[in-house]
Design a protein around this motif. Structure first.
Motif, PDB file in Angstrom:
ATOM      1  N   THR A  81       2.300 -16.589 -44.629  1.00 57.29           N
ATOM      2  CA  THR A  81       2.735 -16.909 -43.222  1.00 57.29           C
ATOM      3  C   THR A  81       2.229 -18.418 -43.153  1.00 57.29           C
ATOM      4  N   LEU A  82       1.172 -18.784 -44.048  1.00 59.31           N
ATOM      5  CA  LEU A  82       0.615 -20.377 -43.812  1.00 59.31           C
ATOM      6  C   LEU A  82       1.460 -21.283 -44.372  1.00 59.31           C
ATOM      7  N   MET A  83       1.821 -20.775 -45.706  1.00 62.13           N
ATOM      8  CA  MET A  83       2.673 -21.872 -46.250  1.00 62.13           C
ATOM      9  C   MET A  83       4.010 -21.727 -45.688  1.00 62.13           C
ATOM     10  N   ALA A  84       4.680 -20.995 -45.062  1.00 61.95           N
ATOM     11  CA  ALA A  84       5.823 -20.895 -44.383  1.00 61.95           C
ATOM     12  C   ALA A  84       5.736 -21.957 -43.081  1.00 61.95           C
ATOM     13  N   LEU A  85       4.594 -21.995 -42.756  1.00 57.94           N
ATOM     14  CA  LEU A  85       4.505 -22.876 -41.354  1.00 57.94           C
ATOM     15  C   LEU A  85       4.358 -24.399 -41.954  1.00 57.94           C
ATOM     16  N   VAL A  86       3.606 -24.430 -43.071  1.00 56.78           N
ATOM     17  CA  VAL A  86       3.639 -25.749 -43.663  1.00 56.78           C
ATOM     18  C   VAL A  86       4.924 -26.197 -44.053  1.00 56.78           C
ATOM     19  N   VAL A  87       5.815 -25.643 -44.754  1.00 54.95           N
ATOM     20  CA  VAL A  87       7.229 -25.951 -44.918  1.00 54.95           C
ATOM     21  C   VAL A  87       7.886 -26.312 -43.606  1.00 54.95           C
ATOM     22  N   VAL A  88       7.802 -25.552 -42.369  1.00 55.87           N
ATOM     23  CA  VAL A  88       8.521 -25.614 -41.239  1.00 55.87           C
ATOM     24  C   VAL A  88       7.986 -27.002 -40.765  1.00 55.87           C
ATOM     25  N   ILE A  89       6.714 -27.351 -40.453  1.00 53.01           N
ATOM     26  CA  ILE A  89       6.183 -28.512 -40.155  1.00 53.01           C
ATOM     27  C   ILE A  89       6.558 -29.652 -40.902  1.00 53.01           C
ATOM     28  N   SER A  90       6.573 -29.568 -42.281  1.00 53.34           N
ATOM     29  CA  SER A  90       6.879 -30.685 -43.194  1.00 53.34           C
ATOM     30  C   SER A  90       8.513 -31.050 -42.709  1.00 53.34           C
ATOM     31  N   LEU A  91       9.211 -30.004 -42.619  1.00 52.04           N
ATOM     32  CA  LEU A  91      10.658 -30.405 -42.635  1.00 52.04           C
ATOM     33  C   LEU A  91      11.090 -30.858 -41.049  1.00 52.04           C
ATOM     34  N   THR A  92      10.215 -30.578 -40.050  1.00 49.61           N
ATOM     35  CA  THR A  92      10.677 -31.077 -38.881  1.00 49.61           C
ATOM     36  C   THR A  92       9.898 -32.352 -37.989  1.00 49.61           C
ATOM     37  N   THR A  93       8.806 -32.396 -38.832  1.00 45.58           N
ATOM     38  CA  THR A  93       8.060 -33.736 -38.372  1.00 45.58           C
ATOM     39  C   THR A  93       9.081 -34.867 -38.131  1.00 45.58           C
ATOM     40  N   PRO A  94       9.656 -35.456 -39.357  1.00 43.05           N
ATOM     41  CA  PRO A  94      10.762 -36.477 -39.177  1.00 43.05           C
ATOM     42  C   PRO A  94      11.792 -36.549 -38.068  1.00 43.05           C
ATOM     43  N   LEU A  95      12.123 -35.270 -37.329  1.00 44.25           N
ATOM     44  CA  LEU A  95      13.010 -35.102 -36.522  1.00 44.25           C
ATOM     45  C   LEU A  95      12.291 -35.271 -34.985  1.00 44.25           C
ATOM     46  N   ILE A  96      11.104 -35.458 -34.901  1.00 49.50           N
ATOM     47  CA  ILE A  96      10.630 -35.715 -33.529  1.00 49.50           C
ATOM     48  C   ILE A  96      11.190 -37.296 -33.299  1.00 49.50           C
ATOM     49  N   PRO A  97      11.462 -37.105 -32.084  1.00 46.30           N
ATOM     50  CA  PRO A  97      12.344 -38.525 -31.406  1.00 46.30           C
ATOM     51  C   PRO A  97      11.022 -39.608 -31.299  1.00 46.30           C
ATOM     52  N   SER A  98      11.503 -40.902 -31.556  1.00 48.34           N
ATOM     53  CA  SER A  98      10.384 -41.848 -31.222  1.00 48.34           C
ATOM     54  C   SER A  98      11.640 -43.020 -31.006  1.00 48.34           C
ATOM     55  N   ALA A  99      10.965 -44.026 -30.238  1.00 46.84           N
ATOM     56  CA  ALA A  99      11.851 -45.259 -29.816  1.00 46.84           C
ATOM     57  C   ALA A  99      10.968 -46.485 -29.773  1.00 46.84           C
ATOM     58  N   PRO A 100      10.543 -46.757 -31.172  1.00 49.65           N
ATOM     59  CA  PRO A 100       9.985 -48.129 -31.076  1.00 49.65           C
ATOM     60  C   PRO A 100      10.696 -49.214 -30.620  1.00 49.65           C
ATOM     61  N   THR A 101      10.156 -50.390 -29.886  1.00 52.08           N
ATOM     62  CA  THR A 101      10.640 -51.669 -29.560  1.00 52.08           C
ATOM     63  C   THR A 101      10.234 -52.637 -30.550  1.00 52.08           C
ATOM     64  N   GLN A 102      11.051 -53.710 -30.966  1.00 56.20           N
ATOM     65  CA  GLN A 102      10.455 -54.601 -31.739  1.00 56.20           C
ATOM     66  C   GLN A 102      11.328 -55.891 -31.779  1.00 56.20           C
ATOM     67  N   THR A 103      10.838 -56.941 -31.979  1.00 61.55           N
ATOM     68  CA  THR A 103      11.556 -58.211 -32.092  1.00 61.55           C
ATOM     69  C   THR A 103      10.892 -59.208 -33.236  1.00 61.55           C
ATOM     70  N   LEU A 104      11.638 -59.287 -34.352  1.00 63.04           N
ATOM     71  CA  LEU A 104      11.194 -60.328 -35.429  1.00 63.04           C
ATOM     72  C   LEU A 104      11.865 -61.710 -35.363  1.00 63.04           C
ATOM     73  N   THR A 105      11.308 -62.695 -35.274  1.00 61.81           N
ATOM     74  CA  THR A 105      11.913 -64.031 -35.246  1.00 61.81           C
ATOM     75  C   THR A 105      11.334 -64.797 -36.220  1.00 61.81           C
ATOM     76  N   LEU A 106      12.314 -65.431 -36.987  1.00 61.06           N
ATOM     77  CA  LEU A 106      11.801 -66.405 -37.964  1.00 61.06           C
ATOM     78  C   LEU A 106      11.589 -67.573 -37.320  1.00 61.06           C
ATOM     79  N   LEU A 107      10.672 -68.594 -37.541  1.00 61.60           N
ATOM     80  CA  LEU A 107      10.439 -69.539 -36.888  1.00 61.60           C
ATOM     81  C   LEU A 107      10.712 -71.049 -37.946  1.00 61.60           C
TER      82      LEU A 107
END
Length: 182
Positions: A18-44
């Motif tokens: 059961t623990l190994m199945a939970l580890v696999v589910v966590i590993s596969l679903t973590t990249p699917l958690i939405p995130s919206a970082p904001t960034q600005t990169l300017t070369l001077l």
């Protein structure tokens, strides 16, 4: 019937499965958690120079061209932190094409972001932390250069993945050689 050791073995086996199945589910679903970082990169500015003796074991480094970039970076990476994020590895790369190699990628700046308090990056007139030098020792023939901000979330459990956030074009000029008076 069953003795105590057999029952303990069955319960332990079920718990580990059961623990190994939970580890696999966590590993596969973590990249699917939405995130919206904001960034600005300017070369001077991009300044190219020659004659920097950086490595005592590299006899040709004295004649090589080096590029020094000045850039601004504004990034809010707090949305990339979740319950499975240990830290963020933020870095800026310069990618360019040459005749000898199809793709060249050089990391010029990096930072470890260990908490949400550190996740707001604000750099002003910042220079590259690491040298930008071509293998051919000159920037002649360099084309299609891009400067890109990447962020790698490092999870407590699961795989690391690369997230390129912002990319801008870069023109790397040739260094101006001093004219010798005769």
């Amino acid at each position: 019937m069953y003795n105590f050791v057999q029952r303990l073995s069955g319960v332990t086996s079920f718990a580990m499965t059961t623990l190994m199945a939970l580890v696999v589910v966590i590993s596969l679903t973590t990249p699917l958690i939405p995130s919206a970082p904001t960034q600005t990169l300017t070369l001077l500015n991009v300044h190219t120079t020659t004659g920097r003796k950086m490595d005592v074991h590299d006899v040709d480094s004295k004649n090589a061209e080096y590029a020094r970039l000045t850039f601004d970076l504004d990034a809010d990476l707090t949305s990339m932190f979740n319950w499975n994020t240990k830290l963020l590895y933020a870095f800026v790369t310069v990618d360019y094409l040459t005749d000898d190699f199809s793709t060249n990628t050089v990391v010029i700046w990096d930072r470890l972001v260990k908490s949400k308090k550190q996740a707001k990056l604000k750099l002003r007139k910042h220079h590259n932390k690491y040298l930008l030098r071509n293998f051919a020792r000159t920037f002649e023939g360099v084309s299609g250069a891009n400067m890109t901000l990447h962020v790698n979330p490092v999870p407590y459990l699961g795989i690391m993945y690369d997230t390129p956030l912002d990319s801008i074009g870069v023109v790397i000029p040739r260094a101006v050689k001093p004219v010798e008076n005769s």
